[in-house]
Design an enzyme around this catalytic site. Sequence first.
Site, mmCIF file in Angstrom:
data_model
loop_
_atom_site.group_PDB
_atom_site.id
_atom_site.type_symbol
_atom_site.label_atom_id
_atom_site.label_comp_id
_atom_site.label_asym_id
_atom_site.label_seq_id
_atom_site.Cartn_x
_atom_site.Cartn_y
_atom_site.Cartn_z
ATOM 1 N N LEU A 1 1.719 -21.944 -0.812
ATOM 2 C CA LEU A 1 0.549 -20.861 -1.344
ATOM 3 C C LEU A 1 -0.536 -21.628 -2.104
ATOM 4 C CD1 LEU A 1 1.968 -17.435 -2.409
ATOM 5 C CD2 LEU A 1 0.228 -18.102 -0.616
ATOM 6 N N GLY A 2 -0.006 -22.687 -2.619
ATOM 7 C CA GLY A 2 -0.957 -23.257 -3.555
ATOM 8 C C GLY A 2 -1.451 -22.593 -5.091
ATOM 9 N N CYS B 1 -27.477 2.346 5.497
ATOM 10 C CA CYS B 1 -27.557 0.725 4.771
ATOM 11 C C CYS B 1 -28.855 0.149 4.598
ATOM 12 C CB CYS B 1 -26.473 -0.008 5.753
ATOM 13 S SG CYS B 1 -26.599 -1.691 5.121
ATOM 14 N N GLU C 1 -1.273 -8.569 -5.673
ATOM 15 C CA GLU C 1 -2.633 -8.884 -6.139
ATOM 16 C C GLU C 1 -2.680 -10.332 -6.563
ATOM 17 O OE1 GLU C 1 -5.157 -7.476 -5.780
ATOM 18 O OE2 GLU C 1 -4.449 -5.545 -4.836
ATOM 19 N N ASP D 1 -14.586 -7.519 -6.453
ATOM 20 C CA ASP D 1 -14.636 -9.028 -6.130
ATOM 21 C C ASP D 1 -15.486 -9.496 -5.060
ATOM 22 O OD1 ASP D 1 -13.902 -7.590 -3.664
ATOM 23 O OD2 ASP D 1 -12.056 -8.392 -3.351
ATOM 24 N N GLN E 1 -7.268 -16.038 -3.333
ATOM 25 C CA GLN E 1 -7.597 -17.112 -2.777
ATOM 26 C C GLN E 1 -6.615 -17.247 -1.404
ATOM 27 O OE1 GLN E 1 -10.287 -18.865 -4.270
ATOM 28 N NE2 GLN E 1 -10.009 -17.889 -6.134
ATOM 29 N N ARG F 1 0.748 -1.304 0.106
ATOM 30 C CA ARG F 1 0.001 -0.063 -0.061
ATOM 31 C C ARG F 1 0.805 1.016 0.078
ATOM 32 N NH1 ARG F 1 -4.706 -1.959 3.858
ATOM 33 N NH2 ARG F 1 -6.022 -2.922 2.167
ATOM 34 N N TYR G 1 -10.096 -8.201 -12.281
ATOM 35 C CA TYR G 1 -9.927 -7.853 -10.940
ATOM 36 C C TYR G 1 -8.663 -7.181 -10.873
ATOM 37 C CZ TYR G 1 -9.011 -7.429 -6.167
ATOM 38 O OH TYR G 1 -8.377 -7.216 -4.958
ATOM 39 N N CYS H 1 -20.884 0.356 12.604
ATOM 40 C CA CYS H 1 -20.733 0.624 11.329
ATOM 41 C C CYS H 1 -20.833 1.876 10.855
ATOM 42 C CB CYS H 1 -21.274 -0.333 10.218
ATOM 43 S SG CYS H 1 -21.095 -0.054 8.613
#
Length: 251
Positions: free
Chosen positions: A76-77, A204, A33, A134, A38, A21, A116, A198
């Site tokens: 990490l797969g 909302c 990213e 996403d 996942q 960031r 994405y 929130c």
Amino acid sequence: MDFTNTLIHWYLHNKRELPWRNTTDPYLIWLSEIMLQQTRVAQGLPYYNAFVGAFPTVFDLAAADEQQVLKLWQGLGYYSRARNLHSAAKHIAYELDGVFPNNYNDLLKLKGVGAYTAAAIASFSFDEPVPVVDGNVFRVLARYFDVVSDISRPSSKKEFAALASELIPTSDPAVFNQAIMEFGALQCVPKNPDCRICPMNEGCLALKRKKVHELPVNLKKQKITKRYFNYLVFNDEHRNTKIRQRTEKGI
Ligand code: SF4
């Protein structure tokens, strides 16, 4: 305050400090990213640091041996992500002279980069006002605006993207995209969000209409398949184990 201002205000006071960031370098944002697909942030962070340490630039990654890349990815797969990353790094380093594509449409052409990821890089690195969509974004928008479209349908993605496009500010699209993702990850969580605290609770619609647990609508239930595996383990008298590297797809 409207949705966008409240969201950004919340983000600036609640965001997690994460290394990707603090940069607009598209290479580093791309790495983060792809790694976080996942994958939870806590799990992905050490991998990100190890990768950046080993391959600080796209040229370093392009020049690496594939086995070294896969070794660093171990655990990490979804190894196709690592292979695509390596292949795209070679493309950028050797065919694009190390110059990263600088807009959404060109980013989409990179191997392993979908809508994405292209939106994330385009907005975070190049200030292009293209919204990320996403699971987090589906959830936040569906609840706040009471959108009942089934998110498993491809047409819904367009609908949510259009709604997000109306909300994203052209002046700072990166912070909006970061904010909505972080809000979905930390505040408007899938199960039992704490709506009392929130900052969005006054506007909302899901909260007002008591539909928080019904949204987003996802009619395509995850199909769980049972799979059974048999193994033969060969050991010799010196406790050596014979293994064979799997070359095909699957578990
Ligand atoms: S009030 Fe609850 S459901 Fe609505 S945006 Fe906030 S956390 Fe999500």
